[in-house]
Scaffold this active site. Sequence first.
Site, mmCIF file in Angstrom:
data_model
loop_
_atom_site.group_PDB
_atom_site.id
_atom_site.type_symbol
_atom_site.label_atom_id
_atom_site.label_comp_id
_atom_site.label_asym_id
_atom_site.label_seq_id
_atom_site.Cartn_x
_atom_site.Cartn_y
_atom_site.Cartn_z
ATOM 1 C CE LYS A 184 -32.311 74.590 -49.385
ATOM 2 N NZ LYS A 184 -33.101 73.470 -49.197
HETATM 3 C C1 LIG Z 1 -34.068 72.247 -49.848
HETATM 4 C C2 LIG Z 1 -34.777 72.200 -51.014
HETATM 5 C C3 LIG Z 1 -36.295 71.537 -51.018
HETATM 6 C C4 LIG Z 1 -36.560 70.740 -49.808
HETATM 7 O O1 LIG Z 1 -36.690 71.338 -48.674
HETATM 8 P P1 LIG Z 1 -36.893 70.478 -47.488
HETATM 9 O O2 LIG Z 1 -37.330 71.426 -46.257
HETATM 10 O O3 LIG Z 1 -35.759 69.561 -47.011
HETATM 11 O O4 LIG Z 1 -38.327 69.609 -47.551
HETATM 12 C C5 LIG Z 1 -36.956 71.862 -52.199
HETATM 13 N N1 LIG Z 1 -36.676 72.126 -53.130
HETATM 14 C C6 LIG Z 1 -35.332 72.735 -53.520
HETATM 15 C C7 LIG Z 1 -34.858 73.442 -54.723
HETATM 16 C C8 LIG Z 1 -34.244 72.932 -52.309
HETATM 17 O O5 LIG Z 1 -33.350 73.422 -52.489
#
Ligand SMILES: *Cc1c(COP(=O)(O)O)cnc(C)c1O
Length: 376
Positions: A184
């Site tokens: 991210k």
């Molecule tokens: C990455 C992501 C998540 C999950 O995040 P985690 O920290 O891995 O639990 C949830 N929703 C979206 C749209 C994502 O891209």
Amino acid sequence: MTERIPVSGPSITQKEIDYVTDAVTNAWYENANVYNNKFERAFSEYIGVKYAISLPSCTSAIHLSLLALGIGPGDEVIVPDITWIATAAPISYVGATPVFADIDQKSWCLSARSFEENITEKTKAVITVDLYGNMPDMDEIREIAGKYNIAVIEDAAEALGSEYKGRKAGSLGDTGVFSFHGSKTLTTGEGGMLVTDREDIYNRCLFLRDHGRKPSDKMFWNTEVGYKYKMSSMQAALGLAQLERVEDLVDRKREIYSWYADELGGDQHFLLNSEDSSVKNSYWMITVILDQEIGIEKEALIESLAKDRIDTRPFFYPLSSLPAYREINSPQKGIITNKVAYTISPLGINLPSGLNLNRDQVRYVCEKLKNVIKCR
Ligand SMILES: *Cc1c(COP(=O)(O)O)cnc(C)c1O
């Protein structure tokens, strides 16, 4: 070019290394919470909301949101058909049922019309998703939700730094949730954040994430069975350092997008992420939808680019098409009701969008992409 070009990845500087080093050295004993408190305060200020709770993941933030809103067995929660499964999985954790709505042709986010069409007497919440950094028509979605008394959870995992009519992504629902997974825009390795303006939700989440006890409760005296959802101080230190650089991180994503737009923008074979005049898109993943006429699907394209050492990802498959949801959903129904999702999904890929990417690499990726098309 021989080095593999990754699809995503962070930007880490000496600041991050210094903060984490300080946390592992000093954030113990009476200083155990210093970095979590600083990170939460700075984060809520940045988003423009009252409260923020640092968590081990975005998945846990969605889980807590649903629990705090009192959603459980017999309830329905509407989610866009196109998203990472983490958006929807917590709906099953609390015993409720996910309902998959179609996406909008332009923004690729939840279609307000499809959202309204899927509302039943059982609908208790909607989880909007700011897909790849873009945002749906939040005014209309909030108006519909208000009319039917439906709670809004904004999954802004992919949209840190995006804005809708000048308001930050994540600040537009009853709760907003973020992910700091390594892929991210802002990372803590693994991690997440829940933000809200509602004091009742904030207090309920603090209670639920610490085994059913309030910070001021009698020691070891749990009044409900809860969960253990906490972020470590080393992660919080990393997050704080990243947050102090957030403008740079978002600017960098927007710059990477502009490089792709330079290379591919004029070509009608390629449709890139859009940016409506009401939205600032933070372009977490630069994404291209191929013209259907070319007759190539995403799996073939991904394989072909992989031979050139270019790492890409498929546009999300509709959740309603996944084996995980066979028991509650037939893909045949999804094909009929969620036409946009099923039309776009086979034609889309995420292009390399990591924060360490350079202009030459983007040129190389686009050259190879155009070659694949030419060879058809
Ligand atoms: C990455 C992501 C998540 C999950 O995040 P985690 O920290 O891995 O639990 C949830 N929703 C979206 C749209 C994502 O891209």
